[in-house]
Design a protein around this motif. Structure first.
Motif, short mmCIF file in Angstrom:
data_model
loop_
_atom_site.label_atom_id
_atom_site.label_comp_id
_atom_site.label_asym_id
_atom_site.label_seq_id
_atom_site.Cartn_x
_atom_site.Cartn_y
_atom_site.Cartn_z
N ASN A 92 0.83 -1.22 0.00
CA ASN A 92 0.00 0.00 0.00
C ASN A 92 0.86 1.26 0.00
OD1 ASN A 92 -2.39 -1.63 0.23
ND2 ASN A 92 -1.94 -1.84 2.40
N SER A 93 1.91 1.25 -0.78
CA SER A 93 2.84 2.38 -0.84
C SER A 93 2.88 2.93 -2.26
CB SER A 93 4.23 1.94 -0.40
OG SER A 93 4.19 1.53 0.94
N LYS A 94 3.26 4.20 -2.36
CA LYS A 94 3.31 4.81 -3.69
C LYS A 94 4.18 6.05 -3.68
CE LYS A 94 -0.86 7.57 -2.93
NZ LYS A 94 -2.23 7.83 -3.35
N VAL A 95 4.70 6.36 -4.86
CA VAL A 95 5.40 7.62 -5.10
C VAL A 95 4.32 8.66 -5.38
CG1 VAL A 95 6.94 8.83 -6.68
CG2 VAL A 95 7.42 6.45 -6.04
N THR A 96 4.40 9.81 -4.71
CA THR A 96 3.41 10.86 -4.97
C THR A 96 3.97 12.00 -5.79
OG1 THR A 96 3.80 11.74 -2.75
CG2 THR A 96 1.91 10.30 -3.02
N SER A 97 5.28 12.27 -5.69
CA SER A 97 5.88 13.30 -6.55
C SER A 97 7.40 13.19 -6.54
CB SER A 97 5.47 14.70 -6.10
OG SER A 97 6.08 15.04 -4.88
N VAL A 98 7.98 13.71 -7.62
CA VAL A 98 9.44 13.83 -7.73
C VAL A 98 9.70 15.23 -8.27
CG1 VAL A 98 11.54 12.97 -8.82
CG2 VAL A 98 9.75 11.35 -8.14
N LEU A 99 10.35 16.05 -7.47
CA LEU A 99 10.68 17.43 -7.85
C LEU A 99 12.13 17.47 -8.29
CD1 LEU A 99 10.09 20.50 -7.95
CD2 LEU A 99 10.75 20.58 -5.53
N ARG A 100 12.35 17.94 -9.52
CA ARG A 100 13.71 18.04 -10.06
C ARG A 100 14.11 19.51 -10.14
NH1 ARG A 100 15.15 13.07 -11.75
NH2 ARG A 100 13.46 11.59 -12.09
N TRP A 101 15.42 19.74 -10.08
CA TRP A 101 15.93 21.09 -10.24
C TRP A 101 15.56 21.59 -11.63
CZ3 TRP A 101 17.63 24.11 -6.49
CH2 TRP A 101 18.13 23.52 -5.32
N PRO A 102 15.14 22.86 -11.76
CA PRO A 102 14.73 23.39 -13.07
C PRO A 102 15.93 23.70 -13.98
CG PRO A 102 14.60 25.11 -11.40
CD PRO A 102 14.97 23.83 -10.69
N GLU A 103 15.63 23.85 -15.26
CA GLU A 103 16.63 24.26 -16.23
C GLU A 103 17.25 25.58 -15.77
OE1 GLU A 103 17.76 22.56 -18.89
OE2 GLU A 103 16.40 20.96 -18.25
N GLY A 104 18.52 25.73 -16.03
CA GLY A 104 19.21 26.95 -15.63
C GLY A 104 19.93 26.81 -14.30
N HIS A 105 19.57 25.80 -13.51
CA HIS A 105 20.25 25.53 -12.23
C HIS A 105 21.42 24.60 -12.49
CE1 HIS A 105 20.96 23.91 -8.20
NE2 HIS A 105 20.44 25.05 -7.76
N ALA A 106 22.45 24.69 -11.70
CA ALA A 106 23.63 23.84 -11.87
C ALA A 106 23.29 22.35 -11.81
CB ALA A 106 24.67 24.18 -10.80
N ASP A 107 22.25 22.00 -11.06
CA ASP A 107 21.84 20.60 -10.93
C ASP A 107 20.59 20.29 -11.75
OD1 ASP A 107 23.90 19.76 -9.23
OD2 ASP A 107 22.87 20.59 -7.47
N ALA A 108 20.34 21.04 -12.81
CA ALA A 108 19.13 20.87 -13.63
C ALA A 108 18.88 19.40 -13.95
CB ALA A 108 19.26 21.67 -14.92
N GLY A 109 17.64 18.98 -13.72
CA GLY A 109 17.23 17.61 -14.01
C GLY A 109 17.46 16.63 -12.89
N LYS A 110 18.33 16.94 -11.94
CA LYS A 110 18.58 16.05 -10.81
C LYS A 110 17.45 16.20 -9.78
CE LYS A 110 23.61 15.95 -11.10
NZ LYS A 110 24.86 16.28 -10.39
N VAL A 111 17.22 15.13 -9.02
CA VAL A 111 16.15 15.15 -8.03
C VAL A 111 16.53 16.05 -6.85
CG1 VAL A 111 14.91 13.73 -6.33
CG2 VAL A 111 15.28 12.88 -8.65
N LEU A 112 15.61 16.94 -6.50
CA LEU A 112 15.75 17.76 -5.31
C LEU A 112 14.99 17.12 -4.16
CD1 LEU A 112 16.45 20.26 -3.65
CD2 LEU A 112 14.47 21.40 -4.68
#
Length: 156
Positions: free
Chosen positions: A27-47
């Motif tokens: 009964n578990s689930k992923v509800t969201s994954v927030l990634r760094w936005p374009e223009g940030h040094a870590d763009a695309g990586k999970v925050l």
């Protein structure tokens, strides 16, 4: 909406940890994954991620190497049977976790867990303090709790 949500701090492994935990608990689930936005040094990586483990909300934050987990904070799992104790113990130890004492372990991310059969607190709180003492002595000799052994200790 639940008022309190546990946030776990990781050093780049938040998404991996979330997926590991969601795979273990029903009964578990992923509800969201927030990634760094374009223009940030870590763009695309999970925050940050949000997920539920058996309906309980959690957050996992990739905050960096500044902080590490320790035993001062743990997640406790209430188990009804030895099979359930064995399941959670083995799954959480998998991949590099470490057993400790008295139902405690650390998973491969360093998060502390207590895998507790429902009989243990009941026996430790028994009004017969000699019985409770025998259970405590038996528990102190264990890593993963063996229900049959604590029940045998309770009988004397």
């Amino acid at each position: 909406m639940q008022k309190i949500t546990t946030c776990l701090w990781f050093d780049g492994r938040a998404e991996e940890a979330m997926n590991f935990y969601v795979s273990i608990f029903k009964n578990s689930k992923v509800t969201s994954v927030l990634r760094w936005p374009e223009g940030h040094a870590d763009a695309g990586k999970v925050l940050m991620t949000t997920f539920e483990l058996d309906g309980v909300p959690f957050q996992a934050l990739n905050g960096g190497p500044q902080f590490k987990f320790n035993e001062a904070m743990s997640q406790s799992i209430d188990c009804k049977t030895q099979e359930e104790v064995d399941y959670f113990w083995e799954k959480l130890i998998e991949g590099g976790g470490e057993p400790s004492q008295c139902s405690w372990l650390k998973d491969k991310f360093g998060v502390s867990w207590q895998v507790v059969p429902e009989q243990l607190p009941r026996l430790l709180l028994d009004p017969d303090r000699a019985k409770a003492g025998r259970v405590m002595s038996a528990m102190m000799q264990m890593s993963k709790i063996d229900i049959a052994e604590i029940e045998a200790a309770a009988k004397g």
